[in-house]
Design an enzyme around this catalytic site. Structure first.
Site, PDB file in Angstrom:
ATOM      1  CG  ASP A 118      -2.345   0.505   0.807  1.00  0.00           C
ATOM      2  OD1 ASP A 118      -2.457   1.720   0.568  1.00  0.00           O
ATOM      3  OD2 ASP A 118      -3.291  -0.289   0.738  1.00  0.00           O
TER       4      ASP A 118
ATOM      5  CG  HIS B  44      -5.353   3.601   0.492  1.00  0.00           C
ATOM      6  ND1 HIS B  44      -4.899   2.395   0.000  1.00  0.00           N
ATOM      7  CD2 HIS B  44      -6.598   3.762  -0.015  1.00  0.00           C
ATOM      8  CE1 HIS B  44      -5.830   1.855  -0.776  1.00  0.00           C
ATOM      9  NE2 HIS B  44      -6.876   2.669  -0.801  1.00  0.00           N
TER      10      HIS B  44
ATOM     11  CB  SER C 188      -9.046   0.379  -1.581  1.00  0.00           C
ATOM     12  OG  SER C 188      -8.390   0.940  -2.675  1.00  0.00           O
TER      13      SER C 188
END
Length: 566
Positions: free
Chosen positions: A192, A232, A410
């Site tokens: 990520d 994220h 995601s």
């Protein structure tokens, strides 16, 4: 920790030769310094051999291959150190940042004049420029923590899981956990853009207390500092690893993790795909079982050349080729399908287009397609996504520990990756490709897959029962006979064998089995010797279609169960 600069890349020391990351002192460049992927012609001169893989692969990596019958091949050999030395010796002091065993290549930082000299080396086959800029980021300040309100002895399972309840329930992860599979012993690498707050979030502290954070690697800045950059990755990791009863529980809360930063959110260039490749090879070397990647590549910043839909064939993009190689060495790759469903691009991105991986689409809590979730097929006509999970209004954690809802494939990707880990844990003799096959064949659209949800939403219980027909789980993850009830399987039944699952009070003593029809008439009777285990097979003969009651007694103890004969 302050991110390292380009000239301070640290060596990875997991296994000698597993992933070579070499450091050189910064030098003054004659022009703009960029990163390039240098492909070598062969691996001549390498001191490594397929006969001694322990020199460049960990014992866990070798065990994963052995379980799946995967041979060590020349593709696994590290790049020739002689070739690396030749590149480093070129005038202009190029920096070799890391090498790729699978691509027989090296990522090199240098100016254009130096690149020309490298391309002239006899050992070099070709070169491709990977980026046009590099922007190290400032350290991410520690997030202010929000105290989680964990319930004391919460009364319901819903309360145990908090906001994460539905996304786990939808794929059977609640039953999976109840059956005793929470990812223990499985290793998951998360690729990520950053993981700020992971070391502080209360729901993730079990990773540290139980020593289940195996490693961290930063392939963007170099080194091992990952608690920085974009949050994220923090949110994606939380959907798998969160483990605070009464507040938030992820889909594989007892798995072991490797955290890898491969994505630079400040720009979009193919260097990030090369980082993905390097991380995949590192994961391979470390013996990782599953890669969870919520990343995708379609359009790059100018002047890097963007992909077209025709490139989404699984054989063109660097990351897609890397994902395919990871699959070939026995890693189960789970990648987000992409969020371009309602954009002009529309289709899946790389590496979701790769073959032999699980590309994950997004649905809402009711199982409906999320409008943003990318569609298939791939450019060469393969069905994508592979499977789907909850990606609309998914519950995730922020760097300060607060739970919130977010949208994206995601999040669908790691939610599903955790269930995959639990299913593989429950079926350790399966290969990665067999795991994918079982999940596909038991998913909600297995009979009619499409390019919207793929094979549909998988379910742990359905997949597990397909592998354990003689001892299936019920919808709550319980084995028949675990409680006080008598159970028959299958129910409804046909012409095959009928298994009787006994509760504890009926075990270890002779049994009388009586079957009566809906009118109460006795249609079958059987004496059984004492059974010490949980199950035994019945021989009732052919019954007419209808509803029956099976009554089993041992002395004064009696249990009954209704079943349907088809």
């Amino acid at each position: 920790m302050v991110p390292t600069t380009i000239g301070k890349w640290l060596a990875l020391t997991l296994v000698a030769g597993a992933l070579q990351v070499l450091a050189t002192a910064p030098v003054a460049a004659q022009g703009t310094v960029r990163r390039h992927l240098i492909y070598f012609r062969d691996k001549a001169g390498t001191p490594f051999t397929v006969g001694k893989p322990e020199q460049f692969l960990s014992a866990r990596s070798l065990a994963r291959r052995s379980r799946q019958g995967i041979a060590i091949l020349p593709r696994d050999l590290p790049v020739s150190p002689t070739y690396v030395s030749q590149v480093r010796g070129v005038a202009g002091s190029p920096q070799v940042l890391y090498t790729s065993r699978w691509f027989n290549a090296a990522v090199v930082s240098c100016d254009s004049v130096t690149l020309g000299r490298i391309k002239a080396l006899p050992a070099v086959r070709s070169a491709a420029t990977l980026n046009r800029s590099f922007q190290p980021v400032a350290p991410t300040p520690p997030p202010g923590q929000i105290a989680a309100n964990a319930a004391n002895n919460p009364p319901t399972k819903r309360a145990q899981y908090g906001l994460a309840y539905r996304q786990n329930e939808q794929i059977g992860a609640l039953a999976m956990h109840e059956a005793g599979y929470r990812g223990e012993g499985m290793q998951i690498a998360v690729f990520d853009a950053g993981f700020p707050g992971v070391d502080q979030i209360a729901a993730l502290q079990p990773l540290y207390k139980e020593k289940r954070l195996a490693s961290t690697r930063n392939f963007v800045d170099g080194g091992t500092s990952v608690y920085q950059r974009s949050s994220h990755g923090t949110s994606c990791l939380s959907t798998i690893a969160g483990n605070q009863a009464g507040f938030y529980i992820g889909s594989a809360p007892k798995a072991t993790f490797h955290l890898c930063i491969t994505e630079d959110v400040n720009s979009e260039h193919p260097i990030e795909e090369a980082n993905w490749l390097a991380a995949a090879e590192y994961a391979d070397s470390a013996g990782v079982d599953i890669i969870s990647s919520s990343l995708g590549y379609t359009t790059f910043d100018a002047p890097s050349k963007s992909y077209t839909y025709a490139d989404m064939n699984g054989r063109t993009a660097i990351s897609s080729r890397a994902a395919t190689m990871a699959a070939r060495v026995g890693i189960l790759v789970v990648n987000a399908a992409g969020n371009e469903g309602d954009d002009p691009w529309h289709y899946v991105s790389a590496p979701a287009d790769a073959d032999s991986i699980v590309s994950v689409g997004a649905v809402d809590s009711l199982g409906n397609h999320a409008n943003f979730s990318s569609y298939g097929p791939t450019a060469d006509g393969r069905i994508k996504p592979t499977l789907s999970a909850m990606g609309r209004a998914s519950a995730v954690l922020a760097p300060n520990g607060a739970a919130f809802r977010g949208n994206g494939t995601s999040y669908a990707c790691p939610i599903l990756a955790g269930m995959v880990a639990g299913f593989w844990q429950a079926n350790p003799t399966l290969t990665a490709q067999q795991v994918i096959t079982v999940l596909r064949s038991t998913a909600s659209q297995a009979a009619a897959p499409d390019n919207v949800l793929g094979y549909g939403i998988p379910n742990f219980v359905k997949a597990y029962n397909a592998q354990h027909t003689s001892a299936p789980l019920d919808a709550n993850g319980q084995l028949p006979g675990d409680g006080d009830a008598l159970t028959l399987f299958p129910n409804p039944t046909g012409d095959g064998p009928l298994m009787l699952f006994l509760p504890a009070p009926l075990r270890g003593q002779p049994l009388l089995v009586r079957v009566v029809d809906a009118r109460g008439a006795l249609v079958a009777e059987q004496q059984l010797a004492a059974v010490s285990g949980r199950r035994t097979q019945l021989q009732l003969g052919r019954l007419a279609k209808g509803v029956y009651i099976c009554e089993v007694s041992a002395g004064t103890t009696r249990r009954s169960v209704k079943f349907v004969q088809l």
